[in-house]
Design a protein around this motif. Structure first.
Motif, mmCIF file in Angstrom:
data_model
loop_
_atom_site.group_PDB
_atom_site.id
_atom_site.type_symbol
_atom_site.label_atom_id
_atom_site.label_comp_id
_atom_site.label_asym_id
_atom_site.label_seq_id
_atom_site.Cartn_x
_atom_site.Cartn_y
_atom_site.Cartn_z
ATOM 1 N N PRO A 262 -24.445 12.592 -2.489
ATOM 2 C CA PRO A 262 -25.295 11.822 -1.559
ATOM 3 C C PRO A 262 -25.466 12.537 -0.228
ATOM 4 C CG PRO A 262 -23.621 10.417 -2.547
ATOM 5 C CD PRO A 262 -23.286 11.816 -2.942
ATOM 6 N N ALA A 263 -24.383 13.179 0.225
ATOM 7 C CA ALA A 263 -24.474 13.890 1.509
ATOM 8 C C ALA A 263 -25.525 14.978 1.413
ATOM 9 C CB ALA A 263 -23.115 14.473 1.869
ATOM 10 N N ALA A 264 -25.491 15.742 0.318
ATOM 11 C CA ALA A 264 -26.441 16.846 0.154
ATOM 12 C C ALA A 264 -27.871 16.315 0.096
ATOM 13 C CB ALA A 264 -26.107 17.614 -1.113
ATOM 14 N N PHE A 265 -28.092 15.251 -0.674
ATOM 15 C CA PHE A 265 -29.443 14.690 -0.807
ATOM 16 C C PHE A 265 -29.910 14.100 0.527
ATOM 17 C CE2 PHE A 265 -31.197 14.491 -5.159
ATOM 18 C CZ PHE A 265 -30.245 15.272 -5.782
ATOM 19 N N GLY A 266 -29.029 13.395 1.196
ATOM 20 C CA GLY A 266 -29.386 12.787 2.479
ATOM 21 C C GLY A 266 -29.741 13.835 3.515
#
Lengths: 326, 456
Positions: free
Chosen positions: B237-241
């Motif tokens: 999620p961090a990477a996508f966000g």
């Protein structure tokens, strides 16, 4: 002849300010029209309305037979008052980009750009970045951007401002050449000699309203000269005798010489002969009416007070509008 | 349409052709690479050693002996190795292979020098007040770290119940957290050992009872199964966000500055003589979209290559990349249009800062919502935020990447809301552009923008 530009009862307001007020204008195809007025008169707003950059609150605009310039943009060349280029872009690329936006897909476009640049003394600057050029050189580039696509209508807002005399002459020739090619020209200026040299028709605006829309030749005949500038051969000659001549209203003398003001309806040619008969002149010249005088005369009906007229004169002087003469 | 593409092409080339863009694009991967290479050396605790003296006042007489054992350098080293081994066992196999035979050396390097702690015993009858001055005298070679007062009932409970005491600790104001942690850990273990001894419990047997070794966690996907990588569900999620936010902020920022530049350099009027404000807007949006997608595509490919390198590609659901790009397009249109409208309204970049404040706050919301949504993607807050534009795309993406993805109907409702908000933003921006592009002078405020929209 079909009209290249037609404005009917056009009004444009910004808040409470009426920038263009009930304006009518017809410019025939192939004409060269000068759009004249002091700062804030509404020239640029009118031009932007013609260009469909702004839209009127009321009234109709027709450009090259289209109800909006948007439909004829590729046939219109425009030089705005506020010049702008992409500073980091190369000169050749900038002209190419503008030409492409104007619908030019000519394979010889780059060749034409080189030729045009050469014609205004900027040969070999195609690869230079715009920021490397001087202000005057950039102005020439912008003018070329306005004509690169061989427009049917060329609208130039203060095209001569900031140009040196040589460049002014160059640009004047360019404009006349475009007109000879068949383009209709409308340019705004506050420098009258330039209008006189180029245009055949003058439109004068004041406070958003048209105060004059005449051929230059008509203006010349209508606003006949009533001042004769005179320097006697003998500096000590008594010029007061001239006041005794019938038809002379007044004689003003200063360091530069005398100004003989004629009464209305007096034939200046006859009066010049009579002056020569009275005092031998070193210089005798018919003073052409100044634009400022014409302008003041035209709008005086609306500027009742002396204070208003002084303000108007100050405004005209500030915009160099009144320095010229017809 | 051709003119829109011409404007887009110029904007794209003008942006990607600059050194600033190339540096900006490469700076993140470069920073990660540099951090990976020199970070361990920079932040290595090699230069720091937990070292010093600790006074122990132990009325039980049992804790000190255990504490001495716990502070023994050999025992500390063994414990550290054991803990590091546990951490490594949850790492991907490729990383363990990378660690290879030099694992002990690498762990030793990562943990730094073994703590050097010395115990000074004081008799229980001595009052603590008499010892406190000792904490404020600090020899350079062996700092005075703490005074520990073990409670009388720390080892054996008093009264009828099982109410044990613990200890009080008085520390130097300069006590490092790592030294403090080491002392507390040692004390805790020492008191537990003393308590076991008091109850005649075999500590070795008890340690064995509590020990869990070789836990194998396997993540099962529809197509295969592989070892669970702890942290993947947080990292994804961090990477996508970050990709979504970076793309939108980068593209929006470029739109703002390019619009301000064209307006302030007055080139915009030349453009307006050739194209309509709508065409300028569409061209610019398209051009910067290309720039952002290029940057985002590069990072996505790098991420995929990284996952493939560690044989973790199977953990990534590729449909998420489709949704990432879709949500990016929506958010980019919303925020990009609004930022371009601001650029068209102001005279220079300084004036833009005032109008940008609300948008900056909007950009802050995802950072605030990140943890609550990631931790509980099905909470009322998470569901509500995934329907409120302009943060709905971000919230929905986080939920989709989480381990409790939302039902598909919610996803498409969020997309529909996003598209609706994008249409509104583009409409608003087009109205502002039509008037704002040629407006110079007084800096506009939001009331001015709304007036322009009404009158355009």
């Amino acid at each position: 002849m079909n009209a290249a530009i037609e404005l009917r009862k056009v009004t444009k307001t910004f808040g409470r300010t009426i920038a263009v007020d009930n304006f009518d204008l017809v410019i025939p195809q192939g004409g060269i029209y000068g759009f004249i007025g002091p700062n804030g008169a509404g020239k640029t707003t009118t031009i932007r309305l013609i260009m469909s950059i702004l839209f009127p609150d009321s009234g109709d605009v027709s450009v090259l037979g289209c109800p909006s310039a948007l439909e004829a943009k590729n046939r219109i060349g425009y030089l705005p008052e506020e010049r702008g280029v992409y500073r980091k872009m190369r000169v050749g690329d900038f002209l190419n980009y503008i030409a492409s936006l104007k619908g030019v897909s000519d394979s010889d476009l780059n060749k034409r750009i080189s030729v045009l640049l050469k014609s205004v003394g900027l040969g070999g600057t195609e690869r230079k970045k715009c920021e490397e050029l001087s202000k005057g050189m950039l102005q020439k580039v912008q003018i070329l951007a306005a004509i690169i696509h061989r427009p049917d209508l060329l609208i130039l807002d203060e095209p001569f401002s900031g140009l040196d005399p040589v460049s002014t002459r160059l640009l004047r020739d360019l404009i006349l050449e475009e007109n000879r090619r068949g383009a209709t020209i409308l340019f705004s200026t506050h420098v009258m000699p330039q209008a006189e040299e180029i245009c055949e028709h003058v439109i004068m605006v004041h406070q958003g309203r048209k105060v004059l829309d005449e051929k230059l030749s008509t203006i010349r005949s209508q606003y006949d000269p009533r001042i004769i500038e005179f320097n006697p051969l003998d500096p000590n000659a008594d010029v007061s005798v001239l006041t005794n001549l019938t038809g002379v209203d007044r004689v003003d003398r200063d360091d530069s010489g005398c100004k003989v003001l004629l009464a209305e309806g007096v034939n200046p040619a006859e009066m010049m002969h009579r002056i020569i008969d009275s005092i031998t002149p070193a210089r005798l010249e018919l003073s052409r009416p100044r634009l400022e005088d014409i302008f003041i005369r035209l709008v005086s009906a609306k500027t009742d007070s002396v204070e208003d007229r002084q303000k108007l004169r100050a405004n005209l002087a500030q915009s160099s509008f009144g320095e010229a003469s017809l | 349409m051709k003119k829109i593409f011409l404007i887009a092409k110029r904007d794209f080339l003008a942006t990607v052709g600059t050194k600033a863009f190339i540096i900006g694009l490469l700076i993140l991967p470069a920073m990660i690479g540099i951090f990976a290479l020199i970070g361990p050396r920079l932040f290595s605790p090699k230069n720091f050693q937990v070292k010093g003296e600790v006074i122990v006042i132990d009325p039980t007489g049992r804790v000190t002996q255990e504490l001495k054992k716990n502070f023994d350098p050999a025992k500390i080293a063994a414990r550290q190795k054991e803990e590091a081994g546990k951490a490594l066992s949850s790492a991907p196999q490729q990383i363990r292979q990378l660690a290879g035979d030099s694992v002990n050396k690498n762990i030793a390097n990562a943990l730094g020098p073994i703590p050097d702690l010395h115990i000074l015993e004081r008799p229980a009858y001595l009052g603590i007040e008499e010892e406190k001055y000792w904490l404020n005298t600090q020899p350079k070679d062996m700092p005075h770290l703490a005074i520990i007062v073990v409670h009388k009932n720390a080892v054996e409970p008093t009264g009828k119940g099982l109410e044990y005491g613990a200890y009080d600790i008085y520390v130097s104001p300069k006590l490092d957290d790592r030294a403090g942690g080491e002392i507390h850990r040692g004390l805790r273990d020492a008191i537990i050992a003393a308590r076991m001894q008091a109850r005649s419990i075999d500590k070795t047997a008890m340690d064995a009872i509590f020990a869990f070794s070789n836990i194998q966690s396997v993540t099962v996907t529809p197509n295969n199964q592989r070892q669970t990588v702890q942290g993947f569900n947080v990292l994804l999620p961090a990477a996508f966000g970050i990709l979504l936010l970076m793309g939108v902020m980068g593209g929006g920022g470029q739109l703002l500055s390019s619009m301000v530049e064209e307006k302030s350099s007055r080139v915009v009027e030349v453009l307006l003589s050739a194209v309509s404000p709508m065409e300028i807007m569409a061209g610019k949006l398209l051009g910067q979209l290309g720039v952002s997608l290029m940057g985002m595509g590069l990072y996505i490919l790098m991420g995929i290559a990284l996952l493939a390198g560690f044989a973790l590609l199977g953990l990534l659901n590729f449909s998420l990349i489709f949704y990432l790009i879709l949500f990016f397009l929506i958010t980019y249109l919303v925020m990009g249009s609004l930022m371009m409208a601001i650029g068209a309204a102001v005279n220079d970049i300084k004036e833009a800062q005032g109008l940008m404040m609300p948008l900056t706050l909007v950009f802050m919301i995802p950072w605030i919502l990140w943890m609550p949504i990631s931790r509980d993607p099905s909470s009322v807050l998470s569901v509500a935020m995934s329907f409120i534009p302009p943060v709905n795309t971000f919230a929905m993406l986080l939920r989709m990447v989480s381990n409790a993805p939302p039902p598909l109907w919610q996803v498409w409702i969020s997309i529909a809301i996003g598209i609706g908000s994008a249409v509104c933003a583009v409409w608003f921006a087009a109205k502002v552009l039509r008037i704002g592009l040629l407006m110079f002078g007084k800096a506009p405020n939001f009331a001015t923008l709304i007036r322009w929209v009404r009158s355009a």
